[in-house]
Every structure is written in C-alpha cells, then in structure tokens.
Design a protein around this motif. Sequence first.
Motif, PDB file in Angstrom:
ATOM      1  N   TYR A  62      47.886  72.179  92.934  1.00 15.62           N
ATOM      2  CA  TYR A  62      47.599  71.349  91.914  1.00 15.62           C
ATOM      3  C   TYR A  62      46.658  70.373  92.041  1.00 15.62           C
ATOM      4  CZ  TYR A  62      48.949  68.197  87.756  1.00 15.62           C
ATOM      5  OH  TYR A  62      48.885  67.303  86.841  1.00 15.62           O
ATOM      6  N   TRP A  63      45.701  70.426  91.102  1.00  9.78           N
ATOM      7  CA  TRP A  63      44.486  69.375  91.408  1.00  9.78           C
ATOM      8  C   TRP A  63      45.001  68.153  90.469  1.00  9.78           C
ATOM      9  CZ3 TRP A  63      40.674  69.032  94.973  1.00  9.78           C
ATOM     10  CH2 TRP A  63      40.351  69.971  95.696  1.00  9.78           C
ATOM     11  N   ALA A  64      45.169  66.940  90.976  1.00 14.47           N
ATOM     12  CA  ALA A  64      45.458  65.669  90.202  1.00 14.47           C
ATOM     13  C   ALA A  64      44.226  64.833  90.079  1.00 14.47           C
ATOM     14  CB  ALA A  64      46.617  64.848  90.831  1.00 14.47           C
ATOM     15  N   LEU A  65      43.527  65.122  88.879  1.00 13.31           N
ATOM     16  CA  LEU A  65      42.138  64.597  88.715  1.00 13.31           C
ATOM     17  C   LEU A  65      42.089  63.335  88.160  1.00 13.31           C
ATOM     18  CD1 LEU A  65      40.252  67.811  87.400  1.00 13.31           C
ATOM     19  CD2 LEU A  65      40.567  66.873  89.856  1.00 13.31           C
ATOM     20  N   GLY A  66      41.027  62.563  88.388  1.00  9.48           N
ATOM     21  CA  GLY A  66      40.938  61.361  87.530  1.00  9.48           C
ATOM     22  C   GLY A  66      39.450  61.158  87.417  1.00  9.48           C
ATOM     23  N   GLY A  70      49.746  76.303 108.214  1.00  9.37           N
ATOM     24  CA  GLY A  70      51.060  76.793 108.534  1.00  9.37           C
ATOM     25  C   GLY A  70      51.969  76.373 107.500  1.00  9.37           C
ATOM     26  N   SER A  71      51.648  75.229 106.640  1.00  7.98           N
ATOM     27  CA  SER A  71      52.594  74.661 105.790  1.00  7.98           C
ATOM     28  C   SER A  71      52.855  75.605 104.303  1.00  7.98           C
ATOM     29  CB  SER A  71      52.404  73.481 105.200  1.00  7.98           C
ATOM     30  OG  SER A  71      53.029  72.751 104.387  1.00  7.98           O
ATOM     31  N   GLU A  72      54.236  75.931 103.998  1.00  6.48           N
ATOM     32  CA  GLU A  72      54.195  76.522 102.801  1.00  6.48           C
ATOM     33  C   GLU A  72      54.680  75.691 101.617  1.00  6.48           C
ATOM     34  OE1 GLU A  72      54.062  79.714 102.695  1.00  6.48           O
ATOM     35  OE2 GLU A  72      53.365  80.082 104.619  1.00  6.48           O
ATOM     36  N   LEU A  73      54.554  74.387 101.985  1.00 10.19           N
ATOM     37  CA  LEU A  73      54.994  73.287 100.890  1.00 10.19           C
ATOM     38  C   LEU A  73      53.903  73.375  99.617  1.00 10.19           C
ATOM     39  CD1 LEU A  73      55.893  70.306 103.226  1.00 10.19           C
ATOM     40  CD2 LEU A  73      57.551  71.959 101.912  1.00 10.19           C
ATOM     41  N   PHE A  74      54.342  73.092  98.621  1.00  9.89           N
ATOM     42  CA  PHE A  74      53.468  72.814  97.442  1.00  9.89           C
ATOM     43  C   PHE A  74      52.405  71.675  97.999  1.00  9.89           C
ATOM     44  CE2 PHE A  74      52.430  71.546  93.328  1.00  9.89           C
ATOM     45  CZ  PHE A  74      52.263  72.588  92.456  1.00  9.89           C
ATOM     46  N   HIS A  75      51.110  72.160  97.708  1.00 12.66           N
ATOM     47  CA  HIS A  75      50.121  71.353  98.087  1.00 12.66           C
ATOM     48  C   HIS A  75      49.288  70.760  96.635  1.00 12.66           C
ATOM     49  CE1 HIS A  75      50.363  72.881 102.076  1.00 12.66           C
ATOM     50  NE2 HIS A  75      49.273  72.254 102.420  1.00 12.66           N
ATOM     51  N   ILE A  76      49.299  69.350  96.800  1.00 16.87           N
ATOM     52  CA  ILE A  76      48.380  68.598  95.564  1.00 16.87           C
ATOM     53  C   ILE A  76      47.413  67.587  96.230  1.00 16.87           C
ATOM     54  CG2 ILE A  76      48.991  66.796  93.723  1.00 16.87           C
ATOM     55  CD1 ILE A  76      52.062  67.211  94.275  1.00 16.87           C
ATOM     56  N   ALA A  77      46.419  67.768  95.367  1.00 18.48           N
ATOM     57  CA  ALA A  77      45.106  67.186  95.998  1.00 18.48           C
ATOM     58  C   ALA A  77      44.593  66.037  94.775  1.00 18.48           C
ATOM     59  CB  ALA A  77      43.870  68.124  96.001  1.00 18.48           C
ATOM     60  N   ARG A  95      35.121  74.058  88.727  1.00 18.62           N
ATOM     61  CA  ARG A  95      36.446  74.699  88.961  1.00 18.62           C
ATOM     62  C   ARG A  95      36.491  75.415  89.823  1.00 18.62           C
ATOM     63  NH1 ARG A  95      37.199  75.587  82.559  1.00 18.62           N
ATOM     64  NH2 ARG A  95      35.278  75.515  82.464  1.00 18.62           N
ATOM     65  N   LYS A  96      35.401  76.330  89.994  1.00 13.92           N
ATOM     66  CA  LYS A  96      35.483  77.561  91.346  1.00 13.92           C
ATOM     67  C   LYS A  96      35.609  76.707  92.717  1.00 13.92           C
ATOM     68  CE  LYS A  96      32.540  81.086  93.084  1.00 13.92           C
ATOM     69  NZ  LYS A  96      31.272  81.833  93.075  1.00 13.92           N
ATOM     70  N   ASP A  97      34.820  75.747  92.852  1.00 18.29           N
ATOM     71  CA  ASP A  97      35.062  74.912  94.041  1.00 18.29           C
ATOM     72  C   ASP A  97      36.634  74.368  94.319  1.00 18.29           C
ATOM     73  OD1 ASP A  97      32.200  74.825  94.600  1.00 18.29           O
ATOM     74  OD2 ASP A  97      32.006  72.630  93.685  1.00 18.29           O
ATOM     75  N   LEU A  98      37.357  73.987  93.197  1.00 20.06           N
ATOM     76  CA  LEU A  98      38.782  73.551  93.203  1.00 20.06           C
ATOM     77  C   LEU A  98      39.620  74.852  93.685  1.00 20.06           C
ATOM     78  CD1 LEU A  98      38.703  70.871  90.626  1.00 20.06           C
ATOM     79  CD2 LEU A  98      37.962  70.677  92.848  1.00 20.06           C
ATOM     80  N   ILE A  99      39.391  75.812  93.022  1.00 20.39           N
ATOM     81  CA  ILE A  99      40.174  77.160  92.874  1.00 20.39           C
ATOM     82  C   ILE A  99      40.070  77.559  94.329  1.00 20.39           C
ATOM     83  CG2 ILE A  99      40.641  79.282  92.188  1.00 20.39           C
ATOM     84  CD1 ILE A  99      39.597  78.510  89.414  1.00 20.39           C
ATOM     85  N   VAL A 130      58.840  68.469 100.206  1.00 19.87           N
ATOM     86  CA  VAL A 130      58.650  69.407  98.793  1.00 19.87           C
ATOM     87  C   VAL A 130      57.131  69.551  98.842  1.00 19.87           C
ATOM     88  CG1 VAL A 130      60.973  68.670  97.710  1.00 19.87           C
ATOM     89  CG2 VAL A 130      58.797  67.264  97.364  1.00 19.87           C
ATOM     90  N   ALA A 131      56.325  68.573  99.245  1.00 22.20           N
ATOM     91  CA  ALA A 131      54.910  68.628  98.873  1.00 22.20           C
ATOM     92  C   ALA A 131      54.049  67.984  99.847  1.00 22.20           C
ATOM     93  CB  ALA A 131      54.642  68.213  97.553  1.00 22.20           C
ATOM     94  N   VAL A 132      52.825  68.621 100.238  1.00 22.56           N
ATOM     95  CA  VAL A 132      51.668  68.036 100.796  1.00 22.56           C
ATOM     96  C   VAL A 132      50.720  67.251  99.730  1.00 22.56           C
ATOM     97  CG1 VAL A 132      50.005  68.259 102.531  1.00 22.56           C
ATOM     98  CG2 VAL A 132      52.190  69.614 102.895  1.00 22.56           C
ATOM     99  N   VAL A 133      50.635  65.963  99.871  1.00 23.64           N
ATOM    100  CA  VAL A 133      49.794  65.213  98.999  1.00 23.64           C
ATOM    101  C   VAL A 133      48.618  64.784  99.771  1.00 23.64           C
ATOM    102  CG1 VAL A 133      49.430  63.404  97.374  1.00 23.64           C
ATOM    103  CG2 VAL A 133      51.695  64.478  97.878  1.00 23.64           C
ATOM    104  N   SER A 134      47.481  65.318  99.174  1.00 25.19           N
ATOM    105  CA  SER A 134      46.218  65.031 100.091  1.00 25.19           C
ATOM    106  C   SER A 134      45.171  63.992  98.930  1.00 25.19           C
ATOM    107  CB  SER A 134      45.178  66.164 100.418  1.00 25.19           C
ATOM    108  OG  SER A 134      46.031  66.990 101.381  1.00 25.19           O
ATOM    109  N   GLY A 135      44.326  63.237  99.644  1.00 25.65           N
ATOM    110  CA  GLY A 135      43.659  62.440  98.429  1.00 25.65           C
ATOM    111  C   GLY A 135      42.523  61.637  99.222  1.00 25.65           C
TER     112      GLY A 135
END
Length: 461
Positions: free
Chosen positions: A197-201, A160-167, A187-191, A134-139
């Motif tokens: 979805y950007w999962a920030l801390g 090539g992936s159409e999955l939802f991407h979370i960073a 924010r411009k960098d992230l967009i 369902v998703a590609v999670v990157s970190g």
Amino acid sequence: MIPFRFLHAADLHLDSRFAGLSQLPQTIRSYLRESTFAALGRLVGVAVQEKVDFVVISGDVYDISDASLQGQLRFQEALQELGRHGIAVFLIHGNHDPLDGPRLSSEPPAHVTVFGSGEPGQAIALRRSDGQEVAVVSGISYPTAKVTENTSLQFQRLPGSELFHIALLHGNVDGDLQHETYSPCSRKDLIGRGYDYWALGHIHKRSILHEQPPIVYPGNIQGRSVKETGPKGCYVVDVNQEGQASLQFHELDAVRWHVRELSIEGLADEAQWAAAVEKMVEEIREELPERMSVVRFRLTGRGAVHRVLAEKGAAEDLLAELQRREVVRAERNEYAGLVWTEGFALETGLAIDRECLAQEDSFLGEMLRLARQSEQSSSMLDELMDRALKPLMENRELRRMLASASREEKLGWLRSAAELGITLLAGMDDHAEAGILSEIEIREEGAGAERPYQGDRGNAG
C-alpha cells in the motif's frame, strides 16, 4: 496474514490561509479558520469510531509559513487523544512542513512515530486488540521545502518479513502538471518496490492511482479555495487475511467548496437571472444543511441578460445582497447551512449565431476559425499566446504569472478575446468597451470591483 484496519490521511494544513477570501466579515473569517481544526477533530472521531489500529499521515500537517502556535498545540492535542484510545500514529513531513522549519521543540509521544529524512525509516505497527504485529510502515520526511529527487526508489521491503508493507510518500506521481514536482516518480516506480500500500500525500485531489497494490491520494481534509471543491476527508483501509485492502472514504470537511454553472440562455431579464441564482443558493443549502458552503457561480451561455450583467453591474449588486444575507445568519451563529457566494465568473455573450459568423469570408470569420483551431492544437495555442503576450513579458510579475498559466487559463483568455472580437467587429454593441464581459470575475474582494478573471492556480500541498 492477520486482518487489521488503519486510517490514511494527508495534507491537514492546520490553520493555513484560505485563498480568495481576504475581505470576509470577521464572524465568517473566524469560522473558516476553525474549519481545519474541526476537520482534524472529525478525523480523530472517525479513527476512534471505526476502531482503527493505527493512523498514517502523509505530510503537510501544517504550513510553515502559517505555522501558528495554536495549530501545533491543537495537533498535539489530537495526537494525545488518539493515544488515549491506544491508536498509534505514523507520520512524515512534506514540503510545507519540512524538518528544518520552525516548530515546537518537543519529543513526540511514545505512540507517535515521526520518520526522518535521508532514507526511509521503518517501524512495526501492532493490532490494538492483541498487540500482534500486522504491518511494516516505512516513510521519509522532507529535510527542506524542496525535494526534487525520486525518493520512492529508496524504499525497500523489510527482508524476510511477510507482514503487510505500507509506504508513506509525499510527492508528485506521474508528473501532475497542476502541482509542484516535488519527489517526482511514476506509478511504475512505486509498483516495482514491492509494497502492499502506498499512502501518498501532496496532491489535494482524492484519487486511487492503482488498485493492486493500492496507490492512494486521500486528498486534503479541508478544502481551502475554490479549486478544492467537493468532499474532503480520509480513507479507512481494511486489510483481510489474504492481504487485500478495501478502502472506505470518510468526509471530514466542515466547509464545502463548490463551482456551479448557470446558463443565462432563456432568461428574459435581470429579475429571472437573480431568481435563478437565489434558487441555486437554496439548493446548495438543502444539499448540505450541516455544513457551511462556499460557492462560485459560472455564468455561461448567450442571451439578453448578458448586457444587463455587463453594463448595469447586476452581478456586483446581487453578490453584495447574497453576502449580506449570510452575514445576518452568521451573526445568529447559524453556520450550519450557511452558503457564502464567493463570486461570479461571467463567461456569457450576446445572443448571436457564432457558427454562422465562423463561416463568413471575412476578417471576423477568419479570426473565429483561427481561435477554434488554436483551441484544438496545443502548439498553435502556445504560438498564438507567445505572439499576443510578448509586449507584457517586460514586466517581471506578469512574466512569472504568464509562465505558470495552465492550458485552461490560456483557453479562457483566447475565448474571451474571441468574444470581444465578435462584439467589436460585428457592430452589435454601441458600448462594446463597457459591455463585453465574456470572462470577468466578480468577487467579494474590492467592494464590487471588476477585474480580469485570473483562473485557478494548481494548488499542491
């Protein structure tokens, strides 16, 4: 796109210190220490109850400086509990728990992915019910405690992936001046990276910086000082078939921090003031009967009670009594609904017409006009502060503290100085040196000692 649900948390800071509460009784100290673990337990409970498919944690699980064995073991226990429910976990390390810090040397469980440093790693998240991707999670984790480059620019969607991407990113977005500028970006960098979805801390204040794509700080899961007020917790995120994310906040904190303002205007004497404070304490207790609360009262306004607070030590006496009552509750194990008064920030003044004084053609009038202009102009404020504080700059510790002072702190000093000037120059108080207390902090440290109000430092994860 296949619908799915995940939980986003950050800045757990397990077993870390609570600021400004060094003189707490042991019974309450132990409860506070346990609160970060209680919040972690609630996080696991939310993940299970909400049937999330996976959990992402965006750094600072604990503080290396306070990294107790208990904290690390309790975190492993939470991971194992999530695993028993089939919930995968993806996490990164931040500036407080970098990869080169001391920790237990053990491999994470199979359902836990810990991203390394250097460049963002990628992993595929599955839906629990049917195992579909369902998703590609990157970190990317911090290799050391200080990462000053813009690591967000290294993130790339899986080709090539159409999955939802979370960073997962632990950093300072848009240069929040109240926090350390680790992994700075905009924010411009992230967009521009194309993630969904950007999962920030790192920033402990909950905020959604951008809606589409969501750029989200969930804040920390448990407040640890008076500058971390309000509900603390995590987000549960639902992603629908169109790839749109909807967020729901869940409170996790076991101890809630508050700053409450109480004006002395209209209060005739010490008894009315004490009654007003006690009433606010009970209001907090009624608002949060299931939680412990820690409150600082900001006393503001002008009136006759100012002299009582300043000269007779009424604030110290009431603080001691309020705290004594809560210790009795704690000794009965009544922590739910307990309200610990952390201190009083006294920002009061004598009952005078300040506006009238500011119109006078006098030294006092000129001083008040200068103070007002400096409040409205950052450059004038800095110039005035530089001149006034120059003699203190020879002390290295004072120089360090003053260099990190925020604009709000400087404004507080300016207002305090103006209030002192009014009292001295207007000749309204024969005991001005003892009587002026326009911005003094009465706190539980030091058994009722009076000390200059230092303000609150920005606290980043």
